[in-house]
Design a protein around this motif. Structure first.
Motif, mmCIF file in Angstrom:
data_model
loop_
_atom_site.group_PDB
_atom_site.id
_atom_site.type_symbol
_atom_site.label_atom_id
_atom_site.label_comp_id
_atom_site.label_asym_id
_atom_site.label_seq_id
_atom_site.Cartn_x
_atom_site.Cartn_y
_atom_site.Cartn_z
ATOM 1 N N GLY A 365 0.802 -1.205 0.000
ATOM 2 C CA GLY A 365 0.000 0.000 0.000
ATOM 3 C C GLY A 365 0.844 1.267 0.000
ATOM 4 N N TYR A 366 0.279 2.342 0.557
ATOM 5 C CA TYR A 366 0.984 3.628 0.553
ATOM 6 C C TYR A 366 2.025 3.692 1.661
ATOM 7 N N THR A 367 3.165 4.315 1.350
ATOM 8 C CA THR A 367 4.176 4.635 2.354
ATOM 9 C C THR A 367 4.846 5.945 1.950
ATOM 10 N N GLU A 368 5.407 6.638 2.917
ATOM 11 C CA GLU A 368 6.057 7.922 2.638
ATOM 12 C C GLU A 368 7.335 7.700 1.827
ATOM 13 N N PRO A 369 7.798 8.711 1.110
ATOM 14 C CA PRO A 369 8.930 8.541 0.183
ATOM 15 C C PRO A 369 10.187 7.963 0.828
ATOM 16 N N SER A 370 10.563 8.427 2.025
ATOM 17 C CA SER A 370 11.783 7.918 2.654
ATOM 18 C C SER A 370 11.656 6.436 3.000
ATOM 19 N N ALA A 371 10.505 6.055 3.546
ATOM 20 C CA ALA A 371 10.283 4.637 3.863
ATOM 21 C C ALA A 371 10.221 3.809 2.583
ATOM 22 N N PHE A 372 9.606 4.355 1.538
ATOM 23 C CA PHE A 372 9.545 3.712 0.225
ATOM 24 C C PHE A 372 10.960 3.426 -0.284
ATOM 25 N N ALA A 373 11.856 4.426 -0.182
ATOM 26 C CA ALA A 373 13.228 4.279 -0.678
ATOM 27 C C ALA A 373 13.989 3.217 0.116
ATOM 28 N N ARG A 374 13.857 3.236 1.439
ATOM 29 C CA ARG A 374 14.576 2.253 2.269
ATOM 30 C C ARG A 374 14.085 0.830 1.980
ATOM 31 N N TYR A 375 12.782 0.681 1.887
ATOM 32 C CA TYR A 375 12.206 -0.637 1.614
ATOM 33 C C TYR A 375 12.658 -1.163 0.249
ATOM 34 N N ALA A 376 12.558 -0.298 -0.781
ATOM 35 C CA ALA A 376 12.926 -0.718 -2.132
ATOM 36 C C ALA A 376 14.403 -1.077 -2.212
ATOM 37 N N THR A 420 4.013 5.580 -3.536
ATOM 38 C CA THR A 420 4.320 6.862 -2.914
ATOM 39 C C THR A 420 4.172 7.958 -3.949
ATOM 40 N N VAL A 421 4.188 9.206 -3.473
ATOM 41 C CA VAL A 421 4.018 10.358 -4.354
ATOM 42 C C VAL A 421 5.080 11.403 -4.025
ATOM 43 N N VAL A 422 5.754 11.932 -5.069
ATOM 44 C CA VAL A 422 6.773 12.980 -4.911
ATOM 45 C C VAL A 422 6.644 13.949 -6.093
ATOM 46 N N ASP A 423 6.535 15.228 -5.786
ATOM 47 C CA ASP A 423 6.474 16.276 -6.816
ATOM 48 C C ASP A 423 5.380 16.006 -7.861
ATOM 49 N N GLY A 424 4.238 15.526 -7.380
ATOM 50 C CA GLY A 424 3.111 15.293 -8.281
ATOM 51 C C GLY A 424 3.196 14.020 -9.091
ATOM 52 N N LYS A 425 4.285 13.252 -8.939
ATOM 53 C CA LYS A 425 4.441 11.983 -9.666
ATOM 54 C C LYS A 425 4.136 10.806 -8.734
ATOM 55 N N LYS A 472 17.076 10.213 -4.362
ATOM 56 C CA LYS A 472 16.187 11.369 -4.459
ATOM 57 C C LYS A 472 14.969 11.201 -3.561
ATOM 58 N N LEU A 473 14.365 10.003 -3.596
ATOM 59 C CA LEU A 473 13.164 9.760 -2.801
ATOM 60 C C LEU A 473 13.459 9.765 -1.302
ATOM 61 N N LEU A 474 14.648 9.338 -0.942
ATOM 62 C CA LEU A 474 15.027 9.279 0.472
ATOM 63 C C LEU A 474 14.988 10.661 1.110
ATOM 64 N N LEU A 475 15.272 11.695 0.339
ATOM 65 C CA LEU A 475 15.334 13.064 0.859
ATOM 66 C C LEU A 475 14.056 13.860 0.581
ATOM 67 N N ALA A 476 13.118 13.273 -0.134
ATOM 68 C CA ALA A 476 11.903 13.995 -0.541
ATOM 69 C C ALA A 476 10.918 14.120 0.617
ATOM 70 N N SER A 477 10.112 15.142 0.564
ATOM 71 C CA SER A 477 9.064 15.357 1.567
ATOM 72 C C SER A 477 7.751 14.758 1.062
ATOM 73 N N PRO A 478 6.915 14.273 1.982
ATOM 74 C CA PRO A 478 5.627 13.699 1.576
ATOM 75 C C PRO A 478 4.741 14.739 0.901
ATOM 76 N N SER A 479 4.016 14.317 -0.132
ATOM 77 C CA SER A 479 3.102 15.199 -0.861
ATOM 78 C C SER A 479 1.668 15.077 -0.365
ATOM 79 N N ILE A 480 1.400 14.083 0.474
ATOM 80 C CA ILE A 480 0.052 13.852 0.990
ATOM 81 C C ILE A 480 0.175 13.236 2.372
ATOM 82 N N ASN A 481 -0.749 13.563 3.229
ATOM 83 C CA ASN A 481 -0.761 12.988 4.566
ATOM 84 C C ASN A 481 -0.935 11.474 4.476
ATOM 85 N N ALA A 482 -0.059 10.738 5.181
ATOM 86 C CA ALA A 482 -0.072 9.275 5.088
ATOM 87 C C ALA A 482 -1.412 8.693 5.521
ATOM 88 N N GLN A 483 -1.988 9.206 6.602
ATOM 89 C CA GLN A 483 -3.270 8.692 7.085
ATOM 90 C C GLN A 483 -4.377 8.926 6.060
#
Length: 525
Positions: A365-376, A420-425, A472-483
């Motif tokens: 499911g959804y995860t924030e960009p930094s967690a997405f990068a670490r997991y991947a 995850t979502v970063v910069d509208g992508k 890049k994703l590791l340093l990115a800020s979330p674009s949407i509230n995770a909840q």
């Protein structure tokens, strides 16, 4: 056994009690047979009306049959209505005849009298005749008229009920081929043999020649080898022949109906990714109980399988997977090609061992960009020395489509798949997914086609490209509230992927329902 001994045994067979079945093409083919049975079978019963029986014969055969019918000491009986009687109705009428004990009865009927919709119904009907036969110690011979190509393999499944099954083919007026599947005689059992039978003008055996002899080292063909079991939707889509039994609505009901299968072909239906785990357990249990001769196929009726899924089903004991893109005409050829196949691959020693080979991740499911990068990154690193492939797909939404709308149309339920979502992508991490499976994975993850939601798509599969993206994703800020993101997706997801421990408990319950002896190890092991 010599030809003379076989001939003597054949004549003695006509005088022993039991339920026998001889298949032929027409009533004319059975004139000679009825003559051979004239001394041992005192009564004839015809399923058809007298008019229908005699209309299909020439003048000479009509006279011969009339003489045979008139000479029956216990009577000759025809149907008095145009309605076709089935085996159950024929038995009911036959019981009213009050035949003398230890007498012989010849029943002439069409192949349509046999209920081929269900092996259980056919067994019930034949079993009733067998009990009637034993009660009166009768000699009962079914003479079945019709092509019988599809009836014959079904009858072979009931060899314990029928004392003999053979096919008679007329070569000339007094010359016949007699192909025996099995036939109980006073001297023993005849099986898988063919004879050339020549009669004299009085329809007595003049010459008997053995054409096909049983080979000493030949493997005995199982009675269900020509039978195909599948679900109703595949019957309508793929097959029209009557040796296909498709009375069950789903895979679970199909599995429960497969009692005693040995060498048949079983075709399961796979329509969605949620089916794969349960389907693998079904295949494993069936393979473990039925053995190597059974052909187990999976038809992907809707595109949902990835390469890792196919490998998992094959490890579970599947003989062949038919992909969604294969046309129905080609499916016929694939099913024909698998005939004679013997499963020689090693099965996992237990269901637990099978489940352990299934790629699993507790995250989805959804995860924030930094967690997405670490997991991947961890997943890519772990796959360096395995056959697993992972991918990242970068998608740019079409103008006018918001991220919240995208989340509302996402239904990631497959274990290991992240979003995850970063910069509208929008970024999808597809776990255990090869390049050829990307379209399938995206199609199963979205409620609308990809091109209806996104303007562009970019695949990340090169190692250097992936490293750069993950940094890049590791340093990115979330674009949407995770909840908020999870809430939008959760209303689309009805089932959470099962963890290995949950799968083991489900497998144990499944094995208990099937009452098999497959070992289910405890979690502590």
């Amino acid at each position: 056994m010599s030809i003379q001994a076989i001939q003597h045994s054949f004549e003695e067979t006509l005088s022993q009690d039991g339920l026998f079945c001889l298949l032929g093409h027409s009533y004319a083919d059975f004139i000679a047979t009825l003559s051979l049975l004239s001394s041992s079978h005192q009564s004839f019963v015809f399923q058809e009306t007298q008019k229908n029986v005699f209309n299909g014969l020439d003048e000479q055969d009509q006279q011969a049959l009339a003489n045979l019918c008139q000479s029956r000491s216990a009577g000759c009986f025809f149907n008095h209505s145009s309605k076709t009687l089935n085996l159950k109705q024929l038995l009911r009428d036959t019981e009213r005849l009050s035949l003398p004990r230890k007498s012989g009865l010849c029943v002439v009927l069409n192949e349509d009298s046999f209920d081929r919709s269900s092996p259980a119904k056919l067994q019930q009907a034949l079993g009733a005749w067998r009990r009637f036969c034993r009660r009166g110690q009768y000699r009962i011979m079914f003479l079945v008229c019709g092509p019988c190509e599809t009836l014959r393999p079904l009858l072979k499944r009931h060899s314990k009920t029928l004392s003999g099954i053979a096919t008679q083919t007329r070569m000339s007026k007094l010359r016949y081929s007699l192909l025996i599947d099995h036939w109980l005689s006073p001297q023993g059992m005849l099986a898988h043999q063919e004879f050339l039978l020549e009669l004299d003008s009085h329809h007595a055996i003049e010459h008997l020649e053995q054409l096909l002899k049983p080979q000493a080292n030949a493997t005995i063909e199982s009675s269900d080898v020509d039978t195909i079991y599948t679900v109703q939707r595949l019957k309508e889509e793929l097959y029209k022949s009557a040796n296909v039994i498709a009375e069950q609505s789903d895979n679970s009901a199909l599995l429960e109906s497969l009692d005693g299968v040995v060498a048949a072909t079983v075709i399961f239906d796979c329509q969605q990714a949620d089916d794969i785990e349960t389907l693998a357990l079904m295949i494993y249990q069936l393979r473990a109980s039925a053995g190597e001769q059974l052909k187990i196929l999976v038809r992907e009726s809707l595109r949902c399988l990835r390469a890792a899924d196919e490998a998992y089903l094959l490890r579970a004991g599947c003989s062949l997977i038919i992909p969604h893109g294969v046309h129905a005409s080609a499916v016929h050829s694939l099913v024909a090609a698998i005939q004679g196949h013997v499963f020689t691959r090693n099965l996992p020693s237990s269901l637990n061992k099978l489940i352990e080979t299934r790629p699993y991740s507790s995250d989805y499911g959804y995860t924030e960009p930094s967690a997405f990068a670490r997991y991947a990154r961890r997943a890519f690193d772990n796959s360096l020395f395995s056959e697993l492939q992972h991918l990242i797909v970068e998608l740019m939404p079409l103008p006018g489509i918001s991220i919240e709308q995208i989340f509302g149309l996402c239904r990631l339920r497959r274990e290991g798949d992240l979003l995850t979502v970063v910069d509208g992508k929008v970024y999808f991490f597809l776990y255990a997914c090869s390049l050829r499976d990307v379209d399938t994975a995206l199609r199963n993850s979205l409620d609308l086609p990809v091109n209806d939601l996104f303007a562009s798509r970019l695949l990340h599969c090169d190692a250097d490209d992936i490293d750069e993206l993950l940094d890049k994703l590791l340093l990115a800020s979330p674009s949407i509230n995770a909840q908020r993101a999870r809430k939008l997706m959760d209303h689309r997801s009805q089932h959470r992927p099962l963890a290995p421990a949950e799968k083991q408990r489900g497998a144990a319950a499944f094995a208990k329902r099937r009452r098999l002896d497959t070992t289910i190890q405890s979690e502590s092991e």
